[in-house]
Design a protein around this motif. Structure first.
Motif, PDB file in Angstrom:
ATOM      1  N   ARG A  76       0.844  -1.200   0.000  1.00 30.27           N
ATOM      2  CA  ARG A  76       0.000   0.000   0.000  1.00 30.27           C
ATOM      3  C   ARG A  76       0.887   1.260   0.000  1.00 30.27           C
ATOM      4  O   ARG A  76       0.919   2.033   0.965  1.00 30.27           O
ATOM      5  CB  ARG A  76      -0.932  -0.020   1.219  1.00 30.27           C
ATOM      6  CG  ARG A  76      -1.883  -1.201   1.237  1.00 30.27           C
ATOM      7  CD  ARG A  76      -2.839  -1.140   2.423  1.00 30.27           C
ATOM      8  NE  ARG A  76      -2.158  -1.222   3.701  1.00 30.27           N
ATOM      9  CZ  ARG A  76      -1.857  -2.355   4.330  1.00 30.27           C
ATOM     10  NH1 ARG A  76      -2.173  -3.522   3.762  1.00 30.27           N
ATOM     11  NH2 ARG A  76      -1.243  -2.354   5.491  1.00 30.27           N
TER      12      ARG A  76
ATOM     13  N   TYR B 234       2.273   4.846  -2.238  1.00 36.51           N
ATOM     14  CA  TYR B 234       1.667   5.868  -3.088  1.00 36.51           C
ATOM     15  C   TYR B 234       2.735   6.755  -3.699  1.00 36.51           C
ATOM     16  O   TYR B 234       3.889   6.794  -3.224  1.00 36.51           O
ATOM     17  CB  TYR B 234       0.656   6.712  -2.298  1.00 36.51           C
ATOM     18  CG  TYR B 234       1.242   7.465  -1.123  1.00 36.51           C
ATOM     19  CD1 TYR B 234       1.763   8.745  -1.284  1.00 36.51           C
ATOM     20  CD2 TYR B 234       1.277   6.903   0.149  1.00 36.51           C
ATOM     21  CE1 TYR B 234       2.303   9.446  -0.214  1.00 36.51           C
ATOM     22  CE2 TYR B 234       1.805   7.594   1.222  1.00 36.51           C
ATOM     23  CZ  TYR B 234       2.321   8.851   1.048  1.00 36.51           C
ATOM     24  OH  TYR B 234       2.850   9.543   2.105  1.00 36.51           O
TER      25      TYR B 234
ATOM     26  N   TYR C  30      -3.657   4.379  -2.203  1.00 37.14           N
ATOM     27  CA  TYR C  30      -2.498   3.490  -2.294  1.00 37.14           C
ATOM     28  C   TYR C  30      -2.519   2.709  -3.612  1.00 37.14           C
ATOM     29  O   TYR C  30      -3.510   2.693  -4.348  1.00 37.14           O
ATOM     30  CB  TYR C  30      -2.470   2.528  -1.110  1.00 37.14           C
ATOM     31  CG  TYR C  30      -3.765   1.777  -0.909  1.00 37.14           C
ATOM     32  CD1 TYR C  30      -4.027   0.597  -1.598  1.00 37.14           C
ATOM     33  CD2 TYR C  30      -4.727   2.256  -0.030  1.00 37.14           C
ATOM     34  CE1 TYR C  30      -5.214  -0.088  -1.439  1.00 37.14           C
ATOM     35  CE2 TYR C  30      -5.929   1.584   0.137  1.00 37.14           C
ATOM     36  CZ  TYR C  30      -6.156   0.414  -0.563  1.00 37.14           C
ATOM     37  OH  TYR C  30      -7.342  -0.255  -0.397  1.00 37.14           O
TER      38      TYR C  30
ATOM     39  N   ALA D  42      -5.418   0.548  -5.581  1.00 37.60           N
ATOM     40  CA  ALA D  42      -6.728   0.774  -4.975  1.00 37.60           C
ATOM     41  C   ALA D  42      -7.746   1.079  -6.069  1.00 37.60           C
ATOM     42  O   ALA D  42      -7.473   1.833  -7.007  1.00 37.60           O
ATOM     43  CB  ALA D  42      -6.659   1.924  -3.980  1.00 37.60           C
TER      44      ALA D  42
ATOM     45  N   ALA E 174      -8.821  -2.041   1.807  1.00 38.41           N
ATOM     46  CA  ALA E 174      -7.527  -2.709   1.668  1.00 38.41           C
ATOM     47  C   ALA E 174      -7.620  -4.139   2.206  1.00 38.41           C
ATOM     48  O   ALA E 174      -8.503  -4.462   3.011  1.00 38.41           O
ATOM     49  CB  ALA E 174      -6.458  -1.924   2.433  1.00 38.41           C
TER      50      ALA E 174
ATOM     51  N   ASN F  25       2.184  -3.147   4.191  1.00 37.08           N
ATOM     52  CA  ASN F  25       1.581  -4.456   3.907  1.00 37.08           C
ATOM     53  C   ASN F  25       1.411  -5.224   5.207  1.00 37.08           C
ATOM     54  O   ASN F  25       1.651  -4.671   6.296  1.00 37.08           O
ATOM     55  CB  ASN F  25       2.423  -5.244   2.884  1.00 37.08           C
ATOM     56  CG  ASN F  25       3.894  -5.330   3.287  1.00 37.08           C
ATOM     57  OD1 ASN F  25       4.215  -5.544   4.450  1.00 37.08           O
ATOM     58  ND2 ASN F  25       4.771  -5.126   2.310  1.00 37.08           N
TER      59      ASN F  25
END
Length: 508
Positions: free
Chosen positions: A270, A272, A314, A317, A337, A356
């Motif tokens: 996750r 970004y 993230y 997504a 998530a 994660n």
């Protein structure tokens, strides 16, 4: 994405017809273009989109019957080869005086970062003090506001008089839209309004009614008679205002699903990525739209959260993206998530933070045996720290899980590379956009001044011509009076001579 409107429109014609392009708006390569033409917007087609584009961007759209092609131009082309129209063909000539805009305009930028009010003055001699039409925008980029001001200056023009000509006989010169005409010839006379001017046809009206009334009249005949009515509406060649056909505006935005892009890491990490335009400081995220396999940029904004919550979307997504004509927005999120959703039995609420399932922090509040329980857990590979509060107990625990694999520190440079690449792309795009905006602002201002000067010159010339015509008429009237007086004097002298001649005859 990364497409020019000229190329896009050419592709959409599918070879059925051609365009004549002469408009810088069509040459600009845009990060995103969305037509919004489909089943969810019934009655809106490419025809409507092109008319809407010309209307909202200050362009000209027309169809050239002689060349059999459409034209999209930044300005009206000059009238060339205006054909003289005989007075014998015209049954009636009406002068049409269009409505004149009495308002000035203002461009209001509602952004709290760069709020401003830019004035768009009314055309000289047309505006009424205190009357404005406001155009609201919201952007932190000053050049976009200035570009909108230049556009409104271009659109706020005063139309000139027009001429409606109804024909008594079929014209022998081309009278299709955008054809050039000239009211010229001895039968028109010099005092007819519009005579001697180059005119541009903007509308052709043709109707026919059968001479044989009744639903079954003339069904078996090879030919029949019709009463035909034909007229044209023409404008002066110097008129810069634009008349567009009736059309439907495309419905924006449309909504499609996308997945957030972020380089590096694992498939379920996750992470970004933010890209920043160095000139404007605008932050964006990248989202892939699988339906068209295109990547779009969306502004990095908090959305529905207040500013003290920072939850960037993230990697991978699922999000709903709102597509406008030339920009995109992140509308909302579509899923949770992995491991964020809690069992229904506990009726819990939770927050999952981190990269994660081996490097994260979770905060959970749920109900166990109908009693509220609060749970905080930090995980970094085998190492875990836990804080738990339940009925009558509070637990603090730190331990290393046996058999769990340790986390090997790695350094992934993909995010830095992609960030630098995205920043460079955004910077180049921003610089090009800023240069384009500056050019359009300067060009629009210069063109507006030139149009204003041309209109003033034409008005002064017409006024001078009217004054000269009035003086010529006055001189003609005085000359006629003098001639009339001379004729009266001559008549008296002739009468006296006749009397004298008659008296001499009697003396003989």
């Amino acid at each position: 994405t990364d497409f020019a409107l000229k190329t896009l429109l050419t592709e959409h014609t599918a070879g059925a017809f051609t365009f004549d392009f002469d408009w810088d708006v069509l040459d600009e390569k845009r990060p995103l273009v969305c037509l919004a033409l489909g089943e969810d917007a019934p009655g809106v087609g490419l025809y409507d989109f092109v008319a809407w584009l010309a209307d909202t961007r200050g362009g000209v759209w027309a169809y050239d019957c002689v060349k059999d092609q459409y034209g999209l131009w930044g300005r009206k082309p000059a009238v060339s080869g205006a054909k003289p129209l005989s007075r014998t063909k015209v049954e009636r000539l009406d002068v049409v005086l269009p409505a004149i805009p009495r308002n000035a305009a203002r461009v209001l930028n509602a952004s709290t970062l760069k709020s401003s009010t830019l004035e768009v003055p009314a055309s000289k001699g047309a505006g009424v003090a205190g009357i404005h039409q406001d155009h609201l925008v919201r952007t932190p980029i000053v050049s976009q506001v200035e570009q909108r001001q230049a556009l409104e200056v271009n659109r706020l023009r005063v139309p000139q008089r027009r001429y409606r000509m109804t024909f008594g006989h079929f014209p022998t010169v081309p009278v299709s839209p955008w054809a050039g005409l000239r009211l010229e010839g001895p039968l028109w006379g010099s005092s007819v309004v519009g005579s001697g001017e180059d005119l541009r046809v903007v509308e052709l009206s043709l109707s026919a009614r059968t001479l044989d009334e009744g639903p079954h009249a003339g069904l078996q005949l090879k030919d029949t008679g019709y009463a035909v009515e034909m007229s044209v509406l023409a404008e002066r060649a110097s008129d810069t205002t634009v008349s567009l056909p009736a059309h439907h505006a495309p419905r924006y935005p449309i909504h499609v699903e996308g997945k957030v892009l972020s380089p590096g890491g694992g498939e379920k990490d996750r992470i970004y990525l933010l890209s920043e335009d160095k000139k404007t400081s605008v932050l964006t995220w990248r989202v892939k739209v699988p339906l068209w396999n295109k990547d779009v940029s969306v502004p990095a904004e908090p959305g529905f959260f207040p500013g003290h919550f920072y939850f960037p979307p993230y990697k991978n997504a699922r999000v709903l993206v709102a597509l406008h004509f030339d920009r995109a927005e992140l509308h909302r999120h579509l899923d949770w998530a992995d491991a964020a959703r809690l069992p229904q039995d506990g009726q819990g609420d939770g927050i999952l933070l981190g990269k994660n399932d081996t490097s994260q922090t979770s905060i959970v509040h749920d109900f166990q045996d109908m009693k509220p329980v609060w749970h905080l857990e930090r995980t970094s590979g085998p190492d875990t720290e836990t804080v738990r509060m339940a009925e009558g107990t509070m637990m603090f625990r730190t331990k290393e899980l046996p058999g769990a694999a340790s986390v090997t520190p790695t350094f992934d440079v993909s995010p830095q590379v992609e960030t630098a690449r995205a920043d460079l792309s955004a910077g180049v795009g921003g610089a090009v956009g800023e240069t384009t905006a500056a050019y359009r602002v300067a060009s629009g201002s210069s063109q507006a001044k030139l149009d204003g000067a041309s209109s003033e010159t034409q008005a002064a010339l017409e006024s001078a011509q009217a004054e000269v015509s009035a003086k010529v008429s006055e001189a003609k009237a005085e000359l006629k009076g003098a001639l009339a007086g001379l004729e009266r004097s001559t008549s008296s002298l002739t009468s006296a001579a006749s009397e004298a001649r008659a008296a001499l005859e009697q003396l003989k």
